[in-house]
Design an enzyme around this catalytic site. Sequence first.
Site, PDB file in Angstrom:
ATOM      1  N   TYR A  35     167.424 134.161 102.354  1.00 30.20           N
ATOM      2  CA  TYR A  35     168.302 133.385 102.764  1.00 30.20           C
ATOM      3  C   TYR A  35     169.432 132.562 101.827  1.00 30.20           C
ATOM      4  O   TYR A  35     170.621 132.619 101.877  1.00 30.20           O
ATOM      5  CB  TYR A  35     167.816 132.285 103.893  1.00 30.20           C
ATOM      6  CG  TYR A  35     168.494 131.513 104.460  1.00 30.20           C
ATOM      7  CD1 TYR A  35     169.376 131.808 105.985  1.00 30.20           C
ATOM      8  CD2 TYR A  35     168.875 130.187 104.329  1.00 30.20           C
ATOM      9  CE1 TYR A  35     170.096 130.980 106.678  1.00 30.20           C
ATOM     10  CE2 TYR A  35     169.524 129.269 105.084  1.00 30.20           C
ATOM     11  CZ  TYR A  35     170.215 129.702 106.274  1.00 30.20           C
ATOM     12  OH  TYR A  35     170.953 128.870 107.268  1.00 30.20           O
ATOM     13  N   ARG A  70     175.249 129.448 120.996  1.00 35.47           N
ATOM     14  CA  ARG A  70     174.530 128.369 120.734  1.00 35.47           C
ATOM     15  C   ARG A  70     174.768 127.535 119.462  1.00 35.47           C
ATOM     16  O   ARG A  70     175.353 128.138 118.794  1.00 35.47           O
ATOM     17  CB  ARG A  70     173.000 128.702 121.176  1.00 35.47           C
ATOM     18  CG  ARG A  70     172.408 129.324 120.040  1.00 35.47           C
ATOM     19  CD  ARG A  70     170.868 129.665 120.362  1.00 35.47           C
ATOM     20  NE  ARG A  70     170.326 129.969 119.074  1.00 35.47           N
ATOM     21  CZ  ARG A  70     168.968 130.682 118.865  1.00 35.47           C
ATOM     22  NH1 ARG A  70     168.369 131.129 120.275  1.00 35.47           N
ATOM     23  NH2 ARG A  70     168.641 130.855 117.675  1.00 35.47           N
ATOM     24  N   LYS A  89     173.165 132.960 101.293  1.00 28.06           N
ATOM     25  CA  LYS A  89     174.176 131.825 101.466  1.00 28.06           C
ATOM     26  C   LYS A  89     174.821 131.667 100.170  1.00 28.06           C
ATOM     27  O   LYS A  89     176.112 131.168 100.261  1.00 28.06           O
ATOM     28  CB  LYS A  89     173.444 130.737 101.900  1.00 28.06           C
ATOM     29  CG  LYS A  89     172.745 130.853 103.577  1.00 28.06           C
ATOM     30  CD  LYS A  89     174.004 131.171 104.428  1.00 28.06           C
ATOM     31  CE  LYS A  89     173.446 130.690 105.870  1.00 28.06           C
ATOM     32  NZ  LYS A  89     174.596 131.460 106.788  1.00 28.06           N
TER      33      LYS A  89
HETATM   34  N1  LIG Z   1     170.803 124.610 111.474  1.00 26.31           N
HETATM   35  C1  LIG Z   1     171.002 124.463 110.332  1.00 26.31           C
HETATM   36  O1  LIG Z   1     170.328 123.234 109.767  1.00 26.31           O
HETATM   37  C2  LIG Z   1     171.926 125.060 109.364  1.00 26.31           C
HETATM   38  C3  LIG Z   1     172.000 124.669 108.058  1.00 26.31           C
HETATM   39  C4  LIG Z   1     172.813 125.349 107.245  1.00 26.31           C
HETATM   40  C5  LIG Z   1     173.360 126.545 107.816  1.00 26.31           C
HETATM   41  N2  LIG Z   1     173.018 127.007 108.810  1.00 26.31           N
HETATM   42  C6  LIG Z   1     173.910 128.231 109.231  1.00 26.31           C
HETATM   43  O2  LIG Z   1     174.703 127.983 110.532  1.00 26.31           O
HETATM   44  C7  LIG Z   1     174.980 129.151 111.181  1.00 26.31           C
HETATM   45  C8  LIG Z   1     174.574 128.746 112.670  1.00 26.31           C
HETATM   46  O3  LIG Z   1     173.127 128.155 112.709  1.00 26.31           O
HETATM   47  P1  LIG Z   1     172.515 127.364 114.098  1.00 26.31           P
HETATM   48  O4  LIG Z   1     171.595 126.371 113.599  1.00 26.31           O
HETATM   49  O5  LIG Z   1     173.553 127.157 115.055  1.00 26.31           O
HETATM   50  O6  LIG Z   1     171.636 128.704 114.431  1.00 26.31           O
HETATM   51  P2  LIG Z   1     171.096 129.411 115.926  1.00 26.31           P
HETATM   52  O7  LIG Z   1     169.969 130.288 115.472  1.00 26.31           O
HETATM   53  O8  LIG Z   1     171.077 128.258 116.767  1.00 26.31           O
HETATM   54  O9  LIG Z   1     172.429 130.182 116.350  1.00 26.31           O
HETATM   55  C9  LIG Z   1     172.459 131.401 115.503  1.00 26.31           C
HETATM   56  C10 LIG Z   1     173.305 132.573 116.541  1.00 26.31           C
HETATM   57  O10 LIG Z   1     173.593 133.524 115.692  1.00 26.31           O
HETATM   58  C11 LIG Z   1     173.456 134.746 116.685  1.00 26.31           C
HETATM   59  N3  LIG Z   1     173.252 135.978 116.092  1.00 26.31           N
HETATM   60  C12 LIG Z   1     171.984 136.261 115.267  1.00 26.31           C
HETATM   61  N4  LIG Z   1     172.148 137.460 114.521  1.00 26.31           N
HETATM   62  C13 LIG Z   1     173.354 138.155 115.326  1.00 26.31           C
HETATM   63  C14 LIG Z   1     173.950 139.156 115.013  1.00 26.31           C
HETATM   64  N5  LIG Z   1     173.566 140.374 114.280  1.00 26.31           N
HETATM   65  N6  LIG Z   1     175.126 139.394 115.608  1.00 26.31           N
HETATM   66  C15 LIG Z   1     175.759 138.403 116.183  1.00 26.31           C
HETATM   67  N7  LIG Z   1     175.149 137.348 116.592  1.00 26.31           N
HETATM   68  C16 LIG Z   1     174.100 137.149 115.951  1.00 26.31           C
HETATM   69  C17 LIG Z   1     172.239 134.063 117.622  1.00 26.31           C
HETATM   70  O11 LIG Z   1     172.041 135.110 118.654  1.00 26.31           O
HETATM   71  C18 LIG Z   1     172.629 132.737 117.682  1.00 26.31           C
HETATM   72  O12 LIG Z   1     173.198 132.439 119.149  1.00 26.31           O
HETATM   73  C19 LIG Z   1     173.926 130.198 110.582  1.00 26.31           C
HETATM   74  O13 LIG Z   1     174.868 130.985 109.755  1.00 26.31           O
HETATM   75  C20 LIG Z   1     173.133 129.387 109.841  1.00 26.31           C
HETATM   76  O14 LIG Z   1     172.423 130.132 108.722  1.00 26.31           O
HETATM   77  C21 LIG Z   1     172.387 126.417 109.908  1.00 26.31           C
END
Ligand SMILES: NC(=O)c1ccc[n+]([C@@H]2O[C@H](COP(=O)([O-])OP(=O)(O)OC[C@H]3O[C@@H](n4cnc5c(N)ncnc54)[C@H](O)[C@@H]3O)[C@@H](O)[C@H]2O)c1
Length: 253
Positions: free
Chosen positions: A154, A16, A158
Amino acid sequence: MSTTEQRVAIVTGGARGIGAATAVRLAAEGRAVAVLDLDEAACKDTVEKITAAGGTALAVGCDVSDAEQVEAAVARVAEELGAPTILVNNAGVLRDNLLFKMSESDWDTVMNVHLRGAFLMSRACQKHMVDAGFGRIVNLSSSSALGNRGQVNYSAAKAGLQGFTKTLAIELGKFGVTANAVAPGFIATDMTAATAARVGMGFEDFQKAAASQIPVQRVGRPEDIANAIAFFTGEEAGFVSGQVLYVAGGPLD
Ligand SMILES: NC(=O)c1ccc[n+]([C@@H]2O[C@H](COP(=O)([O-])OP(=O)(O)OC[C@H]3O[C@@H](n4cnc5c(N)ncnc54)[C@H](O)[C@@H]3O)[C@@H](O)[C@H]2O)c1
């Protein structure tokens, strides 16, 4: 390997959000994509989206923080799709809390998924990249690497991923492998929706408040991040390595 051969990419957390958009984008660029997430069944939607568009994708269940599962998953991808030479370390979790309320398990979980996960996945994939004389690793950092209230775990993970990225670039460059980090700002996904719920705000209002602080006056979409990742994983990006690109609708540093 000639560049006309189909390269194989692994996108962790591909079920996702940003991972799903990235898997779809890399498949649209002709990559065969392993969509890896905790639950194999949860990867189905992303895989179907790719195959419906004529692409190649494989759902892989794996906890990236578990060394045995990672070794088995990467071996399965190599067997079923081919040697993975593109890796996007995107899997992530939040366990936000102010320092005085943060438990050891909140700290460990975040370190394990982001840092240990990226380490284990990169270590398992690098031998395929070195053998191929080609590799692209992209790690998901965050604007939170610069510091964010309620996220000591976090933000440390990061920021850690940025150092990890630069060191991978130094160690693996001579094998044709680049490593870069994409650091998103606010992106509308389940992760930010969960944050809105945690602070007791509706997701629409939460996004509006965030957008008002962003120079381009909107929040990011998963595709905005997939676009930056596609650049770093491109065949032509071989001289771009060890970089951190903030994709946040405005300047951050
Ligand atoms: N959404 C934001 O605003 C944002 C901002 C900065 C960084 N990020 C980073 O981008 C990445 C994706 O974020 P997102 O918003 O799509 O998050 P999300 O929560 O929608 O999706 C994260 C996915 O990672 C999977 N996951 C979690 N733990 C896992 C594990 N141990 N092994 C395998 N899969 C695992 C989850 O099941 C999920 O499908 C992350 O690293 C997040 O920290 C997101």
